[in-house]
Design a protein around this motif. Structure first.
Motif, PDB file in Angstrom:
ATOM      1  N   ALA A 245      27.769 -29.120 -32.837  1.00 16.63           N
ATOM      2  CA  ALA A 245      27.046 -27.932 -32.365  1.00 16.63           C
ATOM      3  C   ALA A 245      26.685 -27.008 -33.523  1.00 16.63           C
ATOM      4  CB  ALA A 245      27.881 -27.190 -31.327  1.00 16.63           C
ATOM      5  N   ALA A 246      27.602 -26.829 -34.467  1.00 17.37           N
ATOM      6  CA  ALA A 246      27.341 -25.951 -35.612  1.00 17.37           C
ATOM      7  C   ALA A 246      26.205 -26.502 -36.475  1.00 17.37           C
ATOM      8  CB  ALA A 246      28.611 -25.778 -36.449  1.00 17.37           C
ATOM      9  N   LEU A 247      26.210 -27.812 -36.721  1.00 16.31           N
ATOM     10  CA  LEU A 247      25.151 -28.418 -37.541  1.00 16.31           C
ATOM     11  C   LEU A 247      23.800 -28.366 -36.834  1.00 16.31           C
ATOM     12  CD1 LEU A 247      27.009 -31.510 -39.050  1.00 16.31           C
ATOM     13  CD2 LEU A 247      26.389 -29.385 -40.212  1.00 16.31           C
ATOM     14  N   VAL A 248      23.787 -28.698 -35.549  1.00 13.02           N
ATOM     15  CA  VAL A 248      22.530 -28.670 -34.786  1.00 13.02           C
ATOM     16  C   VAL A 248      21.984 -27.246 -34.725  1.00 13.02           C
ATOM     17  CG1 VAL A 248      21.538 -28.997 -32.480  1.00 13.02           C
ATOM     18  CG2 VAL A 248      23.010 -30.757 -33.467  1.00 13.02           C
ATOM     19  N   THR A 249      22.862 -26.285 -34.519  1.00  8.42           N
ATOM     20  CA  THR A 249      22.436 -24.882 -34.455  1.00  8.42           C
ATOM     21  C   THR A 249      21.869 -24.432 -35.798  1.00  8.42           C
ATOM     22  OG1 THR A 249      24.067 -24.398 -32.752  1.00  8.42           O
ATOM     23  CG2 THR A 249      23.192 -22.528 -33.989  1.00  8.42           C
ATOM     24  N   ALA A 250      22.541 -24.761 -36.879  1.00 10.20           N
ATOM     25  CA  ALA A 250      22.060 -24.359 -38.206  1.00 10.20           C
ATOM     26  C   ALA A 250      20.698 -24.979 -38.503  1.00 10.20           C
ATOM     27  CB  ALA A 250      23.072 -24.764 -39.280  1.00 10.20           C
ATOM     28  N   GLN A 251      20.532 -26.240 -38.163  1.00  8.86           N
ATOM     29  CA  GLN A 251      19.243 -26.911 -38.371  1.00  8.86           C
ATOM     30  C   GLN A 251      18.163 -26.237 -37.535  1.00  8.86           C
ATOM     31  OE1 GLN A 251      17.716 -29.493 -36.000  1.00  8.86           O
ATOM     32  NE2 GLN A 251      15.973 -29.537 -37.382  1.00  8.86           N
ATOM     33  N   GLY A 252      18.487 -25.927 -36.292  1.00  8.89           N
ATOM     34  CA  GLY A 252      17.533 -25.271 -35.404  1.00  8.89           C
ATOM     35  C   GLY A 252      17.151 -23.876 -35.860  1.00  8.89           C
ATOM     36  N   VAL A 253      18.125 -23.114 -36.335  1.00  8.61           N
ATOM     37  CA  VAL A 253      17.842 -21.761 -36.820  1.00  8.61           C
ATOM     38  C   VAL A 253      16.929 -21.825 -38.053  1.00  8.61           C
ATOM     39  CG1 VAL A 253      18.877 -19.692 -37.861  1.00  8.61           C
ATOM     40  CG2 VAL A 253      19.903 -20.720 -35.823  1.00  8.61           C
ATOM     41  N   GLY A 254      17.190 -22.769 -38.942  1.00  8.50           N
ATOM     42  CA  GLY A 254      16.313 -22.947 -40.098  1.00  8.50           C
ATOM     43  C   GLY A 254      14.889 -23.271 -39.676  1.00  8.50           C
ATOM     44  N   ALA A 255      14.755 -24.144 -38.679  1.00  3.14           N
ATOM     45  CA  ALA A 255      13.425 -24.504 -38.181  1.00  3.14           C
ATOM     46  C   ALA A 255      12.734 -23.319 -37.517  1.00  3.14           C
ATOM     47  CB  ALA A 255      13.540 -25.678 -37.206  1.00  3.14           C
ATOM     48  N   VAL A 256      13.463 -22.553 -36.728  1.00  2.41           N
ATOM     49  CA  VAL A 256      12.867 -21.391 -36.040  1.00  2.41           C
ATOM     50  C   VAL A 256      12.395 -20.353 -37.055  1.00  2.41           C
ATOM     51  CG1 VAL A 256      13.399 -19.422 -34.546  1.00  2.41           C
ATOM     52  CG2 VAL A 256      14.064 -21.727 -33.851  1.00  2.41           C
ATOM     53  N   ILE A 257      13.194 -20.108 -38.063  1.00  2.00           N
ATOM     54  CA  ILE A 257      12.797 -19.122 -39.080  1.00  2.00           C
ATOM     55  C   ILE A 257      11.521 -19.585 -39.798  1.00  2.00           C
ATOM     56  CG2 ILE A 257      13.469 -18.103 -41.297  1.00  2.00           C
ATOM     57  CD1 ILE A 257      16.301 -17.833 -40.088  1.00  2.00           C
ATOM     58  N   THR A 258      11.466 -20.867 -40.128  1.00  2.00           N
ATOM     59  CA  THR A 258      10.238 -21.385 -40.736  1.00  2.00           C
ATOM     60  C   THR A 258       9.071 -21.260 -39.768  1.00  2.00           C
ATOM     61  OG1 THR A 258      11.392 -22.911 -42.197  1.00  2.00           O
ATOM     62  CG2 THR A 258       9.106 -23.439 -41.684  1.00  2.00           C
ATOM     63  N   GLY A 259       9.303 -21.562 -38.499  1.00  2.00           N
ATOM     64  CA  GLY A 259       8.239 -21.435 -37.509  1.00  2.00           C
ATOM     65  C   GLY A 259       7.688 -20.022 -37.435  1.00  2.00           C
ATOM     66  N   ILE A 260       8.557 -19.044 -37.510  1.00  2.00           N
ATOM     67  CA  ILE A 260       8.130 -17.644 -37.467  1.00  2.00           C
ATOM     68  C   ILE A 260       7.350 -17.284 -38.730  1.00  2.00           C
ATOM     69  CG2 ILE A 260       8.972 -15.255 -37.526  1.00  2.00           C
ATOM     70  CD1 ILE A 260      11.301 -16.260 -35.702  1.00  2.00           C
ATOM     71  N   MET A 261       7.774 -17.813 -39.854  1.00  2.00           N
ATOM     72  CA  MET A 261       7.169 -17.446 -41.136  1.00  2.00           C
ATOM     73  C   MET A 261       6.037 -18.377 -41.562  1.00  2.00           C
ATOM     74  SD  MET A 261      10.721 -16.597 -43.151  1.00  2.00           S
ATOM     75  CE  MET A 261       9.923 -16.689 -44.723  1.00  2.00           C
ATOM     76  N   PHE A 262       5.818 -19.474 -40.846  1.00  2.00           N
ATOM     77  CA  PHE A 262       4.900 -20.513 -41.311  1.00  2.00           C
ATOM     78  C   PHE A 262       3.485 -20.002 -41.551  1.00  2.00           C
ATOM     79  CE2 PHE A 262       2.066 -24.178 -40.807  1.00  2.00           C
ATOM     80  CZ  PHE A 262       2.577 -24.986 -41.794  1.00  2.00           C
ATOM     81  N   GLY A 263       2.977 -19.203 -40.646  1.00  2.00           N
ATOM     82  CA  GLY A 263       1.618 -18.685 -40.804  1.00  2.00           C
ATOM     83  C   GLY A 263       1.441 -17.903 -42.089  1.00  2.00           C
ATOM     84  N   SER A 264       2.389 -17.027 -42.385  1.00  2.00           N
ATOM     85  CA  SER A 264       2.266 -16.226 -43.604  1.00  2.00           C
ATOM     86  C   SER A 264       2.506 -17.073 -44.857  1.00  2.00           C
ATOM     87  CB  SER A 264       3.223 -15.029 -43.569  1.00  2.00           C
ATOM     88  OG  SER A 264       4.552 -15.458 -43.465  1.00  2.00           O
ATOM     89  N   ILE A 265       3.399 -18.059 -44.766  1.00  2.00           N
ATOM     90  CA  ILE A 265       3.618 -18.966 -45.908  1.00  2.00           C
ATOM     91  C   ILE A 265       2.339 -19.735 -46.202  1.00  2.00           C
ATOM     92  CG2 ILE A 265       4.833 -21.051 -46.682  1.00  2.00           C
ATOM     93  CD1 ILE A 265       7.265 -20.027 -45.039  1.00  2.00           C
ATOM     94  N   GLN A 266       1.735 -20.261 -45.148  1.00  2.00           N
ATOM     95  CA  GLN A 266       0.520 -21.049 -45.335  1.00  2.00           C
ATOM     96  C   GLN A 266      -0.651 -20.182 -45.802  1.00  2.00           C
ATOM     97  OE1 GLN A 266      -0.812 -23.400 -41.993  1.00  2.00           O
ATOM     98  NE2 GLN A 266      -1.140 -25.076 -43.403  1.00  2.00           N
ATOM     99  N   ALA A 267      -0.729 -18.949 -45.317  1.00  2.00           N
ATOM    100  CA  ALA A 267      -1.785 -18.044 -45.778  1.00  2.00           C
ATOM    101  C   ALA A 267      -1.628 -17.733 -47.267  1.00  2.00           C
ATOM    102  CB  ALA A 267      -1.757 -16.759 -44.960  1.00  2.00           C
ATOM    103  N   ARG A 268      -0.392 -17.660 -47.703  1.00  2.00           N
ATOM    104  CA  ARG A 268      -0.123 -17.335 -49.107  1.00  2.00           C
ATOM    105  C   ARG A 268      -0.311 -18.538 -50.033  1.00  2.00           C
ATOM    106  NH1 ARG A 268       5.470 -14.891 -51.432  1.00  2.00           N
ATOM    107  NH2 ARG A 268       4.684 -14.368 -53.486  1.00  2.00           N
ATOM    108  N   LEU A 269       0.198 -19.713 -49.608  1.00  2.00           N
ATOM    109  CA  LEU A 269       0.161 -20.893 -50.465  1.00  2.00           C
ATOM    110  C   LEU A 269      -1.037 -21.805 -50.206  1.00  2.00           C
ATOM    111  CD1 LEU A 269       3.909 -22.032 -50.365  1.00  2.00           C
ATOM    112  CD2 LEU A 269       2.757 -20.688 -52.127  1.00  2.00           C
ATOM    113  N   GLY A 270      -1.602 -21.756 -49.005  1.00  2.00           N
ATOM    114  CA  GLY A 270      -2.644 -22.700 -48.608  1.00  2.00           C
ATOM    115  C   GLY A 270      -2.018 -23.915 -47.947  1.00  2.00           C
ATOM    116  N   SER A 271      -2.803 -24.628 -47.173  1.00  2.00           N
ATOM    117  CA  SER A 271      -2.293 -25.777 -46.405  1.00  2.00           C
ATOM    118  C   SER A 271      -1.749 -26.878 -47.296  1.00  2.00           C
ATOM    119  CB  SER A 271      -3.401 -26.357 -45.520  1.00  2.00           C
ATOM    120  OG  SER A 271      -3.830 -25.415 -44.591  1.00  2.00           O
ATOM    121  N   ARG A 272      -2.521 -27.241 -48.310  1.00  2.00           N
ATOM    122  CA  ARG A 272      -2.126 -28.361 -49.169  1.00  2.00           C
ATOM    123  C   ARG A 272      -0.843 -28.051 -49.936  1.00  2.00           C
ATOM    124  NH1 ARG A 272      -3.101 -30.396 -54.409  1.00  2.00           N
ATOM    125  NH2 ARG A 272      -3.302 -32.655 -54.420  1.00  2.00           N
TER     126      ARG A 272
END
Length: 189
Positions: free
Chosen positions: A87-114
């Motif tokens: 449960a701890a490992l699955v939760t940590a993996q999921g939290v990492g994914a959710v944080i990236t999901g929230i930040m993905f748009g701004s990361i991609q706007a800054r770095l570009g898709s490629r």
């Protein structure tokens, strides 16, 4: 279509299936005249950006994605942490994914898709190695958090590039090819 199945045990019998659909004669002519392209694989192969994305996705799916299915084995067999460790490992993996999901748009706007794709793909291997070499579950938890973040960044990049580079009439076919790569290679990895 073709389906090959091998039964290791009754509980574990993976299969690989391939289905080839093609329109011939008048049916193909009708589809083309209606604006439908009848060759999704050909389009993915011929469009350089999508072809590169598909190749990265192929290797990532085959070599990296199976870590998800191995999380319980890591927690139970390697760290002897039982279901709470899983449960701890699955939760940590999921939290990492959710944080990236929230930040993905701004990361991609800054770095570009490629660049976002390349950074995510190239960071995935070291984070997986960090996770695999963690001597305790307490070090594996932050490592798999990073894996979850980078993994979602890679797969979000694959689908984003596929959708942005494909023309509207081909978008569904391109996404089908990419999802076939994910669904077809994940069990084999």
């Amino acid at each position: 279509g073709l389906r090959v199945r091998y039964e290791f045990k009754r509980e574990f019998a993976p299969y690989v299936g391939v289905s080839w659909n093609r329109k011939y004669g008048k049916t193909a002519d009708f589809a083309k005249s209606a604006g439908e392209d009848t060759a999704g694989f050909r389009f993915v192969r011929d469009e350089p950006g999508i072809r590169g994305t598909a190749v990265y996705m192929l290797f990532t799916t085959f070599l990296a994605a199976p870590f998800i299915g191995l999380v319980p084995a890591m927690a139970i067999k390697v760290f002897d942490a039982g279901t709470s460790g899983t449960a701890a490992l699955v939760t940590a993996q999921g939290v990492g994914a959710v944080i990236t999901g929230i930040m993905f748009g701004s990361i991609q706007a800054r770095l570009g898709s490629r660049r976002t794709l390349l950074v995510s793909v190239w960071l995935l291997s070291p984070t997986l190695v960090l996770y695999a070499l963690a001597p305790t579950i307490w070090l594996a938890i932050p490592a798999i958090f990073l894996v979850g973040a980078v993994y979602l960044g890679a797969f979000s990049s694959f689908t984003t590039i596929g959708q942005l580079r494909a023309p509207g009439q081909m978008r569904g076919r391109v996404m089908s090819v990419l999802m076939m790569i994910l669904g077809g290679l994940f069990p084999l990895g």
